[in-house]
Design a protein around this motif. Structure first.
Motif, PDB file in Angstrom:
ATOM      1  N   LYS A 291       0.844  -1.065   0.120  1.00 47.78           N
ATOM      2  CA  LYS A 291      -0.304   0.006   0.154  1.00 47.78           C
ATOM      3  C   LYS A 291       0.795   1.192  -0.095  1.00 47.78           C
ATOM      4  O   LYS A 291       1.990   1.396   0.128  1.00 47.78           O
TER       5      LYS A 291
ATOM      6  N   SER B  72       5.161   3.386  -4.247  1.00 47.47           N
ATOM      7  CA  SER B  72       4.232   3.787  -3.553  1.00 47.47           C
ATOM      8  C   SER B  72       4.751   5.214  -3.264  1.00 47.47           C
ATOM      9  O   SER B  72       5.131   6.208  -2.897  1.00 47.47           O
TER      10      SER B  72
ATOM     11  N   PHE C 223      -5.418  10.926  -1.567  1.00 46.59           N
ATOM     12  CA  PHE C 223      -4.906   9.348  -1.907  1.00 46.59           C
ATOM     13  C   PHE C 223      -4.025   9.081  -2.149  1.00 46.59           C
ATOM     14  O   PHE C 223      -2.793   9.517  -1.513  1.00 46.59           O
ATOM     15  N   ASP C 224      -3.925   7.739  -1.963  1.00 46.50           N
ATOM     16  CA  ASP C 224      -2.247   6.629  -1.518  1.00 46.50           C
ATOM     17  C   ASP C 224      -2.740   5.718  -3.015  1.00 46.50           C
ATOM     18  O   ASP C 224      -3.399   5.325  -3.300  1.00 46.50           O
ATOM     19  N   TYR C 225      -1.298   5.443  -3.302  1.00 48.44           N
ATOM     20  CA  TYR C 225      -1.095   4.227  -4.342  1.00 48.44           C
ATOM     21  C   TYR C 225       0.089   3.265  -4.533  1.00 48.44           C
ATOM     22  O   TYR C 225       0.590   4.385  -3.650  1.00 48.44           O
ATOM     23  N   SER C 226       0.003   2.368  -5.060  1.00 48.68           N
ATOM     24  CA  SER C 226       1.616   1.744  -4.707  1.00 48.68           C
ATOM     25  C   SER C 226       1.411   0.671  -6.556  1.00 48.68           C
ATOM     26  O   SER C 226       0.075   0.114  -7.053  1.00 48.68           O
TER      27      SER C 226
ATOM     28  N   GLY D 105      -0.783  -3.247  -8.484  1.00 48.88           N
ATOM     29  CA  GLY D 105      -1.254  -2.402  -8.175  1.00 48.88           C
ATOM     30  C   GLY D 105      -2.312  -1.889  -7.363  1.00 48.88           C
ATOM     31  O   GLY D 105      -3.339  -2.583  -7.735  1.00 48.88           O
ATOM     32  N   ARG D 106      -2.115  -0.293  -6.685  1.00 50.16           N
ATOM     33  CA  ARG D 106      -3.573   0.155  -5.927  1.00 50.16           C
ATOM     34  C   ARG D 106      -3.933   1.464  -5.943  1.00 50.16           C
ATOM     35  O   ARG D 106      -2.619   2.320  -6.247  1.00 50.16           O
ATOM     36  N   LEU D 107      -4.610   1.730  -5.802  1.00 53.32           N
ATOM     37  CA  LEU D 107      -5.542   2.938  -5.569  1.00 53.32           C
ATOM     38  C   LEU D 107      -6.422   3.333  -4.512  1.00 53.32           C
ATOM     39  O   LEU D 107      -6.830   2.982  -5.335  1.00 53.32           O
ATOM     40  N   ASN D 108      -5.735   3.674  -3.873  1.00 54.15           N
ATOM     41  CA  ASN D 108      -7.142   4.156  -3.034  1.00 54.15           C
ATOM     42  C   ASN D 108      -7.611   5.914  -2.266  1.00 54.15           C
ATOM     43  O   ASN D 108      -6.472   6.670  -2.956  1.00 54.15           O
TER      44      ASN D 108
ATOM     45  N   HIS E 191      -7.739  -2.783  -6.709  1.00 58.43           N
ATOM     46  CA  HIS E 191      -5.995  -3.727  -6.530  1.00 58.43           C
ATOM     47  C   HIS E 191      -6.333  -4.050  -7.692  1.00 58.43           C
ATOM     48  O   HIS E 191      -7.561  -4.871  -8.124  1.00 58.43           O
TER      49      HIS E 191
END
Length: 617
Positions: free
Chosen positions: A165, A191, A197-200, A239-242, A254
């Motif tokens: 994350k 990441s 927003f946060d991403y990885s 990949g992940r975007l929150n 995700h």
């Protein structure tokens, strides 16, 4: 005698016999804690995603920091011989790897990736060999039945794997490694986060020339001996975007994908090579909390494609697709949290062989309540499932934690579970299936304690008993057609002890299990009576050194003459931080070059060494 599920993967000519045996917290954490020193973390795995703080379930958490400290290269190396867990691997990297909990089988253990089910529907089990450690944030292992929250397959427990994350800022990481058996590994991840927003995003590659994974010693006319090195390679990405809004609102997406190729010993009919591709997608979110109410929802898809080849020529394929949907309402009522929800699971298989039935679906409704009454914490769950193949099933659980003082809590629980037969057991053509099989059902009771002090020591002990009815088995007398038998029983205990300070880290565990068929008194195959593990690490300035010692007692296959001897192994590791973010690492595994196996005639790696260059903030 018993038989492992036909894998729907690489079948050798030899028949193997054995047992078929993100949230923003709106719930007041202080309501479920005896004191600040005993405040538990949120445990969304044990509560089906509800934001509940509850320390009364037997749990093992493996963090990203521990993954890097142990220099782990596989999920197998992270989980083997931990408390309550039994790992079976058929021949090293990339070969069939399953996990069982508390004496249950791998098919009776539910495995999730970020809340989305994984597993082969044809074989009826989740395989862990291709999951990329470099892309994992942490692993949460809940021991004991969770069918009251998740429905089918969570009889022994739940293993949930969370991908990496993002955090505030930009945080890149990179590693490259090489070593014995022509092993080469590399990974990269970036990441970050900004505002809500946060991403990885990350990718990894694993490759090894391997070793000879299998040697037949049975003399079976169906056995295939190919004394060559069985290599493996795996390319993975995630990949992940929150988005996290106000008052608990959130939305996240995700994805994890793997593409692996492995060699093994097999015939022209079964193949001796396999390509495995997995795609795991998920979308989850929650509305902002309105008064006492908050709505959560999730949807996911897991696709597993397994294609067999013989010396590069196509032989067969077995593909699975699982689509899941869930809707849950959380109500903060006094000092407790009530959850009411519903979910649906759609299963579909396609393959080079013709199954009479290729799809099924399951509708479930569930209720859960967690609260604190003085020093007593309670979590209860109740669920009803309606399956298109098997009709209805009712399951539930109750978990208790009584805080005797700030350091010591007594724990206990009772739960029921069930597992539905695989498509292979039900519909595999050629007279090797039984469409009249019934689901397996279990009842588990447990009692234990959790202890900690202010000097960094923690410990837990849990004793348990599970009784299973309608266990699925097969034997030569029925031409290996599966059938339901009466009952099996697993009695055991697990113990964990840990200590941490600024320079030392100690994690140790031991497990005793007696798992038997209650009808015959015969012990369950591939289940060691004793197992244990000790990890010790020491930091000295820029240096860190550590050792892992683990082992287990002997196990047997269903023939009883095929014995997997007990063993003990040791690993050494060394790390040097030559700048703030750069590390050079070395790991010597199986120091004494021990020859051992967890499945009969399937070898494990001898002494190996791996050197790693790692960068990370």
């Amino acid at each position: 005698m018993y038989k492992f599920p036909m894998s729907g993967r690489h079948r050798t000519g030899r028949t193997t016999l054995a047992c078929a045996y993100l949230t923003a917290c709106s719930f007041p954490l202080s309501a479920l804690a005896g004191s600040p020193s005993t405040l538990p973390d949120l445990n969304i795995t044990a509560s089906h995603g509800a934001p509940v703080a509850f320390a009364g379930v037997p749990e093992t958490v493996i963090t990203r920091a521990e993954i890097e400290r142990l220099q782990a290269t596989s999920v197998l190396s992270l989980l083997e011989n931990r408390a309550g867990i039994n790992m079976v691997n058929q021949g090293g990297p990339g070969k069939i790897t399953t996990a069982s909990i508390w004496g249950m089988s791998g098919s009776q253990t539910l495995v999730l990736i970020d809340g989305v089910r994984i597993g082969s529907l044809t074989a009826g089990a989740a395989y862990l060999e291709n999951l990329p450690v470099a892309l994992i944030d942490h692993i949460d292992i809940i021991k004991g039945p969770r069918s009251g929250q998740y429905g089918a397959d969570a009889m022994g427990g739940v293993i949930q794997i969370f991908t990496r994350k993002g955090k505030k800022g930009i945080q890149p990481s990179f590693s490259i490694a090489g070593g014995s058996n022509k092993t080469f590994e590399t990974s990269a991840n970036v990441s970050g986060g900004n505002g809500p927003f946060d991403y990885s995003i990350g990718a990894s590659h694993q490759g090894t020339g391997g070793f000879n994974a299998y040697t037949d010693t049975t003399g079976s006319p169906f056995a295939v001996n190919q004394p060559d090195n069985d290599g493996y390679r795996n390319n993975s990405a995630s990949g992940r975007l929150n988005y996290t809004g106000d008052n608990g609102a959130r939305l996240g997406v995700h994805w994890l994908g793997t593409n692996a190729f492995t060699d093994y010993d097999g015939s022209s009919f079964a193949g001796n090579q396999q390509r495995s591709r997995q795609q795991n997608f998920g979308l989850d979110g929650a509305l902002m909390k309105i008064g006492i109410w908050q709505l959560r929802a999730s949807a996911g898809r897991n696709i597993e494609r397994q294609t067999q080849y013989y010396d590069g020529k196509y032989v067969s394929e077995y593909n699975s697709r699982q689509d899941s949907f869930s809707l849950a309402n959380d109500f903060s009522i006094g000092q407790g949290l009530l959850t009411l929800g519903a979910d649906r699971l759609n299963d579909h298989v396609s393959s080079s062989v013709n199954y009479d039935v290729t799809s099924r679906h399951n509708n479930g409704v569930f209720a859960q309540y967690a609260t604190q009454i003085a020093d007593l914490s309670i979590q209860t769950a109740l669920r009803h499932d309606s399956n298109s193949q098997f009709g209805s099933a009712n399951t539930g659980s109750v978990d208790l934690s009584w805080q005797l003082n700030p350091s010591l809590a007594l724990t206990g629980g009772y739960g029921t579970g069930f597992h539905v037969p695989s498509f292979n057991f039900l519909y595999y053509p050629g007279g090797y299936a039984n469409p009249d099989l019934r689901p397996e059902h279990s009842r588990t009771a447990r009692l234990g304690f959790n202890w900690q002090n202010n000097n960094g020591w923690t410990s837990s002990l849990t004793a348990f008993r599970t009784r299973t009815r309608d266990l699925i088995a097969s034997s030569a007398s029925t031409n290996f057609v599966p059938y339901n038998i009466n009952q099996a029983q697993s009695i055991g205990a697990e113990w964990q002890l840990g200590w941490h300070n600024a320079d030392w880290a100690l994690n140790s565990s031991a497990t005793w299990i007696s798992a038997v068929d209650r009808e015959t008194g015969v012990s369950i195959p591939r289940q060691p009576k004793w197992s244990g593990r000790v990890d010790v690490d020491r930091k000295l300035g820029a240096w860190r050194m550590g050792v892992t010692v683990r082992g287990q007692t002997a196990t047997h296959e269903s023939t009883f003459s095929q014995i997997n001897n007990g063993f003990a192994t040791a690993d050494l590791r060394l790390s040097y931080a030559y700048s703030q973010n750069w590390h050079i690492e070395a790991k010597l595994s199986n120091v004494l070059d021990k020859q051992y196996q967890t499945a009969y005639d399937y070898h494990q790696a001898g002494r190996t060494v791996l050197f790693t260059l790692r960068y990370g903030l």
